[in-house]
Design an enzyme around this catalytic site. Structure first.
Site, PDB file in Angstrom:
ATOM      1  N   GLU A 187     -13.658 -79.479 100.055  1.00 19.42           N
ATOM      2  CA  GLU A 187     -12.863 -80.504 100.725  1.00 19.42           C
ATOM      3  C   GLU A 187     -11.493 -79.993 101.132  1.00 19.42           C
ATOM      4  OE1 GLU A 187     -10.317 -83.906 101.552  1.00 19.42           O
ATOM      5  OE2 GLU A 187      -9.986 -82.492  99.934  1.00 19.42           O
ATOM      6  N   GLU A 188     -10.914 -79.130 100.287  1.00 21.99           N
ATOM      7  CA  GLU A 188      -9.532 -78.701 100.515  1.00 21.99           C
ATOM      8  C   GLU A 188      -9.422 -77.564 101.529  1.00 21.99           C
ATOM      9  OE1 GLU A 188      -7.286 -80.494  99.473  1.00 21.99           O
ATOM     10  OE2 GLU A 188      -7.769 -81.346  97.519  1.00 21.99           O
ATOM     11  N   HIS A 205      -1.456 -81.542  95.546  1.00 22.53           N
ATOM     12  CA  HIS A 205      -1.194 -80.355  96.377  1.00 22.53           C
ATOM     13  C   HIS A 205       0.138 -79.668  96.010  1.00 22.53           C
ATOM     14  CE1 HIS A 205      -4.110 -81.503  99.884  1.00 22.53           C
ATOM     15  NE2 HIS A 205      -4.519 -81.986  98.731  1.00 22.53           N
ATOM     16  N   GLU A 263     -11.908 -75.306 104.805  1.00 20.40           N
ATOM     17  CA  GLU A 263     -12.780 -75.683 105.923  1.00 20.40           C
ATOM     18  C   GLU A 263     -14.084 -76.224 105.363  1.00 20.40           C
ATOM     19  OE1 GLU A 263     -14.901 -73.896 109.853  1.00 20.40           O
ATOM     20  OE2 GLU A 263     -13.681 -72.547 108.671  1.00 20.40           O
ATOM     21  N   ASP A 290      -6.439 -84.693  91.984  1.00 16.85           N
ATOM     22  CA  ASP A 290      -7.156 -84.458  93.246  1.00 16.85           C
ATOM     23  C   ASP A 290      -8.131 -83.299  93.101  1.00 16.85           C
ATOM     24  OD1 ASP A 290      -7.905 -84.228  95.884  1.00 16.85           O
ATOM     25  OD2 ASP A 290      -6.004 -83.393  96.560  1.00 16.85           O
ATOM     26  N   HIS A 344     -14.730 -84.707  95.093  1.00 14.44           N
ATOM     27  CA  HIS A 344     -14.886 -83.264  95.366  1.00 14.44           C
ATOM     28  C   HIS A 344     -14.459 -82.439  94.167  1.00 14.44           C
ATOM     29  CE1 HIS A 344     -10.554 -82.474  96.375  1.00 14.44           C
ATOM     30  NE2 HIS A 344     -10.581 -83.692  96.886  1.00 14.44           N
ATOM     31  N   ASP A 390     -13.690 -78.994  94.336  1.00  8.58           N
ATOM     32  CA  ASP A 390     -12.762 -77.890  94.618  1.00  8.58           C
ATOM     33  C   ASP A 390     -11.332 -78.415  94.556  1.00  8.58           C
ATOM     34  OD1 ASP A 390     -13.256 -79.412  97.027  1.00  8.58           O
ATOM     35  OD2 ASP A 390     -12.117 -77.888  98.111  1.00  8.58           O
TER      36      ASP A 390
HETATM   37 ZN   LIG Z   1      -8.872 -84.853  97.430  1.00 10.47          ZN
END
Ligand SMILES: [Zn+2]
Length: 446
Positions: free
Chosen positions: A154-155, A419, A157, A123, A89, A91
């Site tokens: 992905e991160e 994150h 909705e 990520d 992903h 984003d």
């Molecule tokens: Zn991820």
């Protein structure tokens, strides 16, 4: 190509792969509501260009009814070869200053430890870099039919489940290669084989018709906050293990995480102990966990000498991979409804019941992945669980029930801090993962 040739070739490609990764880190592609759209769109465009240059000549931004578009492309392989869907992903999570970054999150920064720091470094822009490196090593000419899907939400909705359901033909394949995971430690290869599920509810406790003066009534009259605190504390035992009847638990027999590594990556404060019993792996992937993630009650600033009639909390429970989320949630709700002290009234509203995921590990593609990874890393491959739940995996499974899943990537659990502040990736881990992916595709192509 024999292993040593692939290794040499990939080593030669890495400066270019890392330069592209650094460029992608510098684009703040936060797809959350309230963040500007321009960088996310720029990220989609730039990623699309790179994917096309790497061999997916027909790659394009797909139409979606809402949100940012996934990137999709296909390279036909030799007739009769298996089909592999590559996933990552583009984003990223937000990177607010309050997280306490020590370098600019959207300025890729190489530090003394050799790692590259920045939001998305791991990520999952490292996943995109791994796919680009794989394609370049194969000179855009893979031994299998390849499809690539790079998601843009992905991160937040996600719109990808809807997209998959609307276009199941695009995801008809033999193997999903989900490159959005990582080893527990750099250089120690694992396949991710289980993901926890996630259920939650809100609980409201009421004890009084209205607020009361704490001097006049305190003592015999119970306040709702104290009742809620006792109810919440009944969810775990003194050690911190879940104490809810009917919730599924077990043991984890895959790879483990060293307590010292776990402490370091979690940044526990001095003197604070880990909760629960059993190995760290048991506690992360073999047993459930419960946390209170929000509370509604009068703030300290607004407080006075008053007994509160009502207090609420949101309770989140991570559930064991393979357990049934509706049943686990029902057990949690039952406990909350029956364990309040002093006859307090309790109202529970279920909020979420998301399943975990268990990968079958006995298929030929997973066996090939295990071999490929062992050759790329020069050591045997273990198995690990993953804390996050990815509902998309269930949707992919429903449109291609025969397909296998390989979940791996360069996001090492010990060091990547996904994150959180100071997210980073080890470029050598990306290199090993590129070699592993090339080897895997060669093995599958026969
Ligand atoms: Zn991820």
């Amino acid at each position: 190509m024999p292993v040593y040739e692939i290794t040499d070739k990939v080593r030669g490609l890495m400066p270019g792969v890392i330069a592209d990764l650094e460029e992608l880190i510098s684009i703040p592609s936060v797809a959350f509501p309230g963040y500007p759209a321009e960088p996310v769109e720029r990220m989609a465009q730039r990623t699309l260009e790179l994917v096309r240059e790497a061999g997916f000549a027909d790659a394009r931004l797909m139409d979606v009814p809402w949100g940012y578009p996934p990137i999709y492309g296909e390279i036909p392989g030799p007739p009769g070869s298996p089909t592999v869907v590559l996933y990552a992903h583009y984003d990223v999570q937000p990177a607010p200053e309050s997280q306490g970054w020590t370098s600019e999150p959207f300025t890729p920064t190489r530090k003394d430890d050799g790692r590259i720091y920045g939001r998305g470094a791991s990520d999952d822009k490292s996943g995109i870099a791994t796919h680009l490196g794989t394609l370049r090593a194969l000179e855009g000419n893979p031994p299998c039919t390849l499809r690539i899907i790079l998601e843009g939400m992905e991160e937040t909705e996600s719109n990808l489940e809807e997209f998959v359901e609307a276009h199941p033909d695009l995801f008809d394949c033999d193997l999903f290669l989900i490159t959005d995971m990582g080893n527990l430690e750099v250089g120690e290869p694992v396949l991710t084989t289980a993901l926890r599920g996630d259920v939650s509810c809100t609980v409201t406790v009421r004890t009084l018709e209205h607020p009361l003066h704490s001097g006049v009534f305190g003592g015999p009259a119970p306040d709702a906050m104290m009742a809620l605190a006792r109810l919440l504390s009944s969810l775990v035992d003194d050690a911190g293990d879940v104490a809810v009847e009917g919730v599924t638990g077990g043991v984890w027999d895959g790879g483990d995480v060293r307590e010292s590594d776990f402490r370091a990556s979690a940044d526990l404060l001095p003197g604070v102990s880990l909760t629960g019993t059993g190995s760290v792996g048991d506690r992360l992937w073999g047993k459930p966990s419960i946390n209170a993630i929000g509370v509604d009650i009068t703030s300290i600033d607004a407080s006075s000498n008053v007994l509160h009639p009502e207090a609420s909390a949101k309770v989140s429970m991570r559930i064991v991979p393979g357990s049934e989320p509706e049943e686990e949630l029902a057990a949690l709700v039952r406990h909350l409804e029956t364990h309040a002290p002093w006859g307090a009234q309790v109202e529970v509203t279920p909020a979420k019941a998301a399943p975990g995921f268990v990968c079958a590990t006995d298929g030929p593609a997973v066996a090939a992945a295990r071999e490929a990874m062992a050759e790329a890393f020069g050591r045997p491959v273990g198995e690990a669980g993953c804390g996050g739940s990815i509902p998309l995996l269930r949707t992919l499974q429903s449109v291609a029930p025969e397909a296998e899943f390989v979940l791996w990537g360069p996001e090492d659990v010990a060091g990547s801090r996904i994150h959180a502040s100071d997210e980073s990736v080890d470029p050598e881990e990306i290199e090993r993962m590129v070699v592993a992916q090339v080897l895997l595709l060669q093995k599958l192509g026969g």
